[in-house]
Design a protein around this motif. Structure first.
Motif, PDB file in Angstrom:
ATOM      1  N   TYR A   1       0.856  -1.183   0.000  1.00 23.75           N
ATOM      2  CA  TYR A   1       0.000   0.000   0.000  1.00 23.75           C
ATOM      3  C   TYR A   1       0.893   1.234   0.000  1.00 23.75           C
ATOM      4  O   TYR A   1       1.876   1.307   0.732  1.00 23.75           O
ATOM      5  CB  TYR A   1      -0.884   0.026   1.237  1.00 23.75           C
ATOM      6  CG  TYR A   1      -1.926  -1.058   1.259  1.00 23.75           C
ATOM      7  CD1 TYR A   1      -3.074  -0.953   0.483  1.00 23.75           C
ATOM      8  CD2 TYR A   1      -1.762  -2.190   2.050  1.00 23.75           C
ATOM      9  CE1 TYR A   1      -4.031  -1.944   0.500  1.00 23.75           C
ATOM     10  CE2 TYR A   1      -2.723  -3.184   2.084  1.00 23.75           C
ATOM     11  CZ  TYR A   1      -3.858  -3.060   1.303  1.00 23.75           C
ATOM     12  OH  TYR A   1      -4.806  -4.041   1.321  1.00 23.75           O
ATOM     13  N   SER A   2       0.522   2.220  -0.791  1.00 26.50           N
ATOM     14  CA  SER A   2       1.253   3.480  -0.845  1.00 26.50           C
ATOM     15  C   SER A   2       0.257   4.620  -0.701  1.00 26.50           C
ATOM     16  O   SER A   2      -0.672   4.744  -1.517  1.00 26.50           O
ATOM     17  CB  SER A   2       2.007   3.616  -2.170  1.00 26.50           C
ATOM     18  OG  SER A   2       2.426   4.950  -2.384  1.00 26.50           O
ATOM     19  N   ALA A   3       0.438   5.460   0.322  1.00 22.66           N
ATOM     20  CA  ALA A   3      -0.498   6.565   0.547  1.00 22.66           C
ATOM     21  C   ALA A   3      -0.561   7.501  -0.648  1.00 22.66           C
ATOM     22  O   ALA A   3      -1.638   7.986  -1.006  1.00 22.66           O
ATOM     23  CB  ALA A   3      -0.092   7.335   1.800  1.00 22.66           C
TER      24      ALA A   3
ATOM     25  N   ASP B   1      -1.817   5.462  -4.048  1.00 26.04           N
ATOM     26  CA  ASP B   1      -3.214   5.063  -3.938  1.00 26.04           C
ATOM     27  C   ASP B   1      -4.170   6.243  -3.795  1.00 26.04           C
ATOM     28  O   ASP B   1      -5.387   6.044  -3.742  1.00 26.04           O
ATOM     29  CB  ASP B   1      -3.403   4.166  -2.713  1.00 26.04           C
ATOM     30  CG  ASP B   1      -2.598   2.880  -2.779  1.00 26.04           C
ATOM     31  OD1 ASP B   1      -2.114   2.537  -3.865  1.00 26.04           O
ATOM     32  OD2 ASP B   1      -2.457   2.223  -1.728  1.00 26.04           O
ATOM     33  N   PHE B   2      -3.662   7.462  -3.699  1.00 19.17           N
ATOM     34  CA  PHE B   2      -4.497   8.623  -3.378  1.00 19.17           C
ATOM     35  C   PHE B   2      -5.642   8.785  -4.365  1.00 19.17           C
ATOM     36  O   PHE B   2      -5.467   8.656  -5.578  1.00 19.17           O
ATOM     37  CB  PHE B   2      -3.647   9.894  -3.370  1.00 19.17           C
ATOM     38  CG  PHE B   2      -4.371  11.118  -2.875  1.00 19.17           C
ATOM     39  CD1 PHE B   2      -4.765  11.206  -1.549  1.00 19.17           C
ATOM     40  CD2 PHE B   2      -4.656  12.167  -3.727  1.00 19.17           C
ATOM     41  CE1 PHE B   2      -5.430  12.336  -1.076  1.00 19.17           C
ATOM     42  CE2 PHE B   2      -5.316  13.296  -3.276  1.00 19.17           C
ATOM     43  CZ  PHE B   2      -5.706  13.384  -1.948  1.00 19.17           C
TER      44      PHE B   2
ATOM     45  N   TRP C   1      -7.876   3.522   2.642  1.00 20.88           N
ATOM     46  CA  TRP C   1      -7.432   4.878   2.985  1.00 20.88           C
ATOM     47  C   TRP C   1      -8.625   5.799   3.250  1.00 20.88           C
ATOM     48  O   TRP C   1      -9.651   5.723   2.570  1.00 20.88           O
ATOM     49  CB  TRP C   1      -6.587   5.474   1.862  1.00 20.88           C
ATOM     50  CG  TRP C   1      -5.325   4.732   1.582  1.00 20.88           C
ATOM     51  CD1 TRP C   1      -5.070   3.905   0.530  1.00 20.88           C
ATOM     52  CD2 TRP C   1      -4.131   4.741   2.364  1.00 20.88           C
ATOM     53  NE1 TRP C   1      -3.797   3.394   0.609  1.00 20.88           N
ATOM     54  CE2 TRP C   1      -3.190   3.889   1.728  1.00 20.88           C
ATOM     55  CE3 TRP C   1      -3.756   5.378   3.551  1.00 20.88           C
ATOM     56  CZ2 TRP C   1      -1.915   3.680   2.238  1.00 20.88           C
ATOM     57  CZ3 TRP C   1      -2.483   5.153   4.053  1.00 20.88           C
ATOM     58  CH2 TRP C   1      -1.578   4.315   3.398  1.00 20.88           C
TER      59      TRP C   1
ATOM     60  N   TYR D   1      -9.320  10.160   4.447  1.00 18.58           N
ATOM     61  CA  TYR D   1      -8.690  11.473   4.568  1.00 18.58           C
ATOM     62  C   TYR D   1      -9.578  12.346   5.451  1.00 18.58           C
ATOM     63  O   TYR D   1     -10.782  12.486   5.195  1.00 18.58           O
ATOM     64  CB  TYR D   1      -8.506  12.099   3.193  1.00 18.58           C
ATOM     65  CG  TYR D   1      -7.981  11.111   2.164  1.00 18.58           C
ATOM     66  CD1 TYR D   1      -6.692  10.583   2.279  1.00 18.58           C
ATOM     67  CD2 TYR D   1      -8.781  10.657   1.117  1.00 18.58           C
ATOM     68  CE1 TYR D   1      -6.219   9.649   1.367  1.00 18.58           C
ATOM     69  CE2 TYR D   1      -8.314   9.730   0.197  1.00 18.58           C
ATOM     70  CZ  TYR D   1      -7.035   9.227   0.330  1.00 18.58           C
ATOM     71  OH  TYR D   1      -6.575   8.298  -0.573  1.00 18.58           O
TER      72      TYR D   1
ATOM     73  N   VAL E   1      -4.140  11.330   7.402  1.00 22.60           N
ATOM     74  CA  VAL E   1      -4.352  10.257   6.430  1.00 22.60           C
ATOM     75  C   VAL E   1      -4.438   8.961   7.219  1.00 22.60           C
ATOM     76  O   VAL E   1      -3.518   8.622   7.973  1.00 22.60           O
ATOM     77  CB  VAL E   1      -3.207  10.202   5.400  1.00 22.60           C
ATOM     78  CG1 VAL E   1      -3.363   8.976   4.491  1.00 22.60           C
ATOM     79  CG2 VAL E   1      -3.173  11.480   4.562  1.00 22.60           C
ATOM     80  N   ARG E   2      -5.550   8.249   7.080  1.00 19.42           N
ATOM     81  CA  ARG E   2      -5.792   7.046   7.883  1.00 19.42           C
ATOM     82  C   ARG E   2      -5.744   5.799   7.007  1.00 19.42           C
ATOM     83  O   ARG E   2      -6.337   5.761   5.923  1.00 19.42           O
ATOM     84  CB  ARG E   2      -7.143   7.132   8.581  1.00 19.42           C
ATOM     85  CG  ARG E   2      -7.628   5.822   9.189  1.00 19.42           C
ATOM     86  CD  ARG E   2      -8.840   6.014  10.081  1.00 19.42           C
ATOM     87  NE  ARG E   2      -8.467   6.654  11.354  1.00 19.42           N
ATOM     88  CZ  ARG E   2      -9.313   6.859  12.359  1.00 19.42           C
ATOM     89  NH1 ARG E   2     -10.585   6.469  12.242  1.00 19.42           N
ATOM     90  NH2 ARG E   2      -8.895   7.438  13.480  1.00 19.42           N
ATOM     91  N   TRP E   3      -5.035   4.764   7.484  1.00 16.52           N
ATOM     92  CA  TRP E   3      -5.031   3.435   6.856  1.00 16.52           C
ATOM     93  C   TRP E   3      -5.774   2.487   7.778  1.00 16.52           C
ATOM     94  O   TRP E   3      -5.493   2.415   8.978  1.00 16.52           O
ATOM     95  CB  TRP E   3      -3.604   2.958   6.648  1.00 16.52           C
ATOM     96  CG  TRP E   3      -3.462   1.591   6.055  1.00 16.52           C
ATOM     97  CD1 TRP E   3      -3.599   1.246   4.744  1.00 16.52           C
ATOM     98  CD2 TRP E   3      -3.135   0.380   6.751  1.00 16.52           C
ATOM     99  NE1 TRP E   3      -3.381  -0.102   4.571  1.00 16.52           N
ATOM    100  CE2 TRP E   3      -3.098  -0.664   5.788  1.00 16.52           C
ATOM    101  CE3 TRP E   3      -2.878   0.056   8.076  1.00 16.52           C
ATOM    102  CZ2 TRP E   3      -2.807  -1.983   6.122  1.00 16.52           C
ATOM    103  CZ3 TRP E   3      -2.597  -1.261   8.427  1.00 16.52           C
ATOM    104  CH2 TRP E   3      -2.548  -2.262   7.448  1.00 16.52           C
TER     105      TRP E   3
ATOM    106  N   ASN F   1       4.697  10.630   2.599  1.00 17.13           N
ATOM    107  CA  ASN F   1       4.343   9.380   1.944  1.00 17.13           C
ATOM    108  C   ASN F   1       4.694   8.233   2.879  1.00 17.13           C
ATOM    109  O   ASN F   1       5.552   8.359   3.759  1.00 17.13           O
ATOM    110  CB  ASN F   1       5.048   9.188   0.608  1.00 17.13           C
ATOM    111  CG  ASN F   1       4.432   8.037  -0.187  1.00 17.13           C
ATOM    112  OD1 ASN F   1       3.285   7.647   0.061  1.00 17.13           O
ATOM    113  ND2 ASN F   1       5.177   7.499  -1.125  1.00 17.13           N
TER     114      ASN F   1
END
Length: 475
Positions: free
Chosen positions: A305-307, A310-311, A321, A323, A388-390, A468
């Motif tokens: 996963y990449s913030a 994946d935005f 994710w 926001y 930013v929440r995962w 990131n």
């Protein structure tokens, strides 16, 4: 036949002359994450002899492959590839034949155009064709057939609407997604139906089991669509990204894993068998579509996963994710509801309720909209934090590696929190970098928050914060 024009208008990013099932069904819950996986090992690329376009659409447990091809004269045909030999499939008297699936017993389904241009579905069993037409439909297509003989497809009504159907024991059942513009189921296995649907928020994948629909979106995707499923529930399809690329997708254990065959810009995964073999198509450097077989891919695929990568500029929550903002570190999380552009940098993203200069609101999180982002810009508000929440899709130990960095005038504070408990914090001034590398044990539904604040003085002027993170499971 209206189908292909309708599909092209719904999913413009599927730029194939003869697309497989693409369109529409009921969505409620997004659950998929999106990794940066690329697969070249165990890859076999193939072309029907003399064809200008070859696409694989189905595969049996024994490895027989079906698909479609375009011959040099521009005609569309189906094929069977068994024991290394190609065999053409053409419905008698048809002007076009398209093959979409093969079941473990060797039953093949697809569609064809008759001499008048009307579209029909078909079943090919033991060398004999049987036409399948939904009653009173303007056209009918068959996309999938389960191991028990259940048939899945779509049809068009007199008003130009697209509906899905299940054909079981000589009886049709309509599959429509409430609130969608159309429904397009593509395959059934172990009682679960998959496909895609289109709505006011875009094109999404879906899963249907026991009467319950579930939306499936790959994070950061411009669209998501599913075409195949195996008995274990692993799904395949494709999604698009903002740089104009189309990627194949494997949905496994709640994660969306990229299937990319380089060096072209288009890949689509049409089918998967119980061994984890995947077939589909990709573009080569020649710009031509080629069929592919990836052996054992589902067993070896990894998730990242990449913030930033994946935005999403349009979905919040965006799969794993979300926001939003808090007024204290670890305080109540509020989703951003306003999407738009900043005035000062023309970046796009999500904005909070506090008014201020140069943006629709604060706090905010934004990125450059013209390509897949490599970094996010988090802007705190006065005495408030951009977050930013995962949300963890599965149980396990995950490596969380990333950094916050100042942009020159930053005087802020940054934090990483697991279920509201702080596991990393740092002041951030000027152009400083605050890197972090964590290993976190999570249960499904746990949250990991990445927060950027205005510093001890609570003043957010000039506190733009770059960010990131990549999150990968340990094995």
């Amino acid at each position: 036949m209206k189908l292909r024009a309708t599909i092209a208008s719904v999913i413009k990013t599927f730029m194939t002359p003869i697309p497989r099932a693409l369109v529409i069904a009921v969505g409620i819950l997004a659950l998929v994450g999106h990794p940066l996986a690329s697969a070249q090992s165990n890859l076999t690329s193939f072309d029907y002899p003399g064809a200008t376009n070859t696409q694989a659409t189905g595969i049996t447990p024994s490895g027989d492959i079906v698909g479609r091809y375009i011959s040099a004269d521009g005609a569309h045909h189906g094929f069977l590839l068994a024991r290394g030999k190609f065999k053409p499939i053409n419905f008698p008297g048809a002007t076009l034949t398209d093959v979409n699936w093969i079941d473990p017993r060797g039953q093949i389904v697809g569609d064809y155009l008759d001499a008048s241009g009307k579209g029909h579905g078909f079943l090919l069993m033991a060398g004999a064709f049987t036409t399948i037409d939904y009653p009173n439909a303007m056209w009918t297509d068959v996309f999938g057939i389960g191991a028990n003989g259940d048939v899945i497809g779509i049809y068009g009504d007199s008003l130009g609407n697209i509906h899905g159907y299940l054909f079981r024991k000589a009886n049709f059942t309509t599959i429509d997604v409430p609130g969608a513009n159309g429904s397009l189921p593509t395959m059934i296995a172990a009682g679960r139906i998959v496909g895609g649907y289109s709505s006011s928020t875009g094109t999404h994948g879906f899963s249907l089991k026991n009467g319950a629909f579930q939306t499936i979106d790959c994070p950061g995707a411009t669209y998501t669509f599913l075409s195949g499923i195996d008995p274990q529930g692993q799904m395949v399809g494709g999604y698009g990204t903002f740089d104009g690329r189309n990627h194949g997708a494997l949905v496994k254990n709640g994660n969306c894993i990229a299937v990319d065959i380089g060096p072209g810009t288009q890949t689509y995964a049409n089918a998967i068998n119980p061994q984890g073999d995947i077939v589909g198509y990709y573009t080569g450097t020649d710009g031509i579509f080629h069929g592919f077989l990836l052996r054992n891919f589902a067993k070896s695929a990894n998730v990242v996963y990449s913030a930033a990568h994946d935005f999403s500029f349009t979905l919040n929550p965006n799969s794993v994710w979300s926001y939003g903002y808090t007024t204290t570190v670890g305080g109540a999380f509020n989703l951003y509801t306003v999407a738009g552009l900043t005035d000062f940098s023309n970046e796009a993203g999500w904005f909070g309720p506090i008014s201020g200069c140069c943006a629709p609101g604060y706090p905010l999180v934004v990125a450059g909209p013209s390509q897949v982002p490599t970094v996010l810009d988090m802007g705190p508000g006065p005495s408030s934090y951009s977050v930013v929440r995962w949300t963890a899709p599965s149980r396990g130990r995950w490596d969380v590696v990333g950094q916050f960095f100042g942009t020159g005038a930053t005087t802020g504070d940054v934090h990483v929190l697991h279920n509201g408990a702080e596991v990393f914090k740092s002041a951030l001034n000027g152009s400083e970098v605050a890197p972090f590398s964590l290993a976190i044990n999570v249960s499904p539904g746990d949250t990991v928050d990445f927060a950027a604040g205005p510093g001890a003085d609570g003043n957010n002027d000039g506190d733009s914060t770059g960010f990131n993170v990549t999150i990968t499971p340990e094995f």
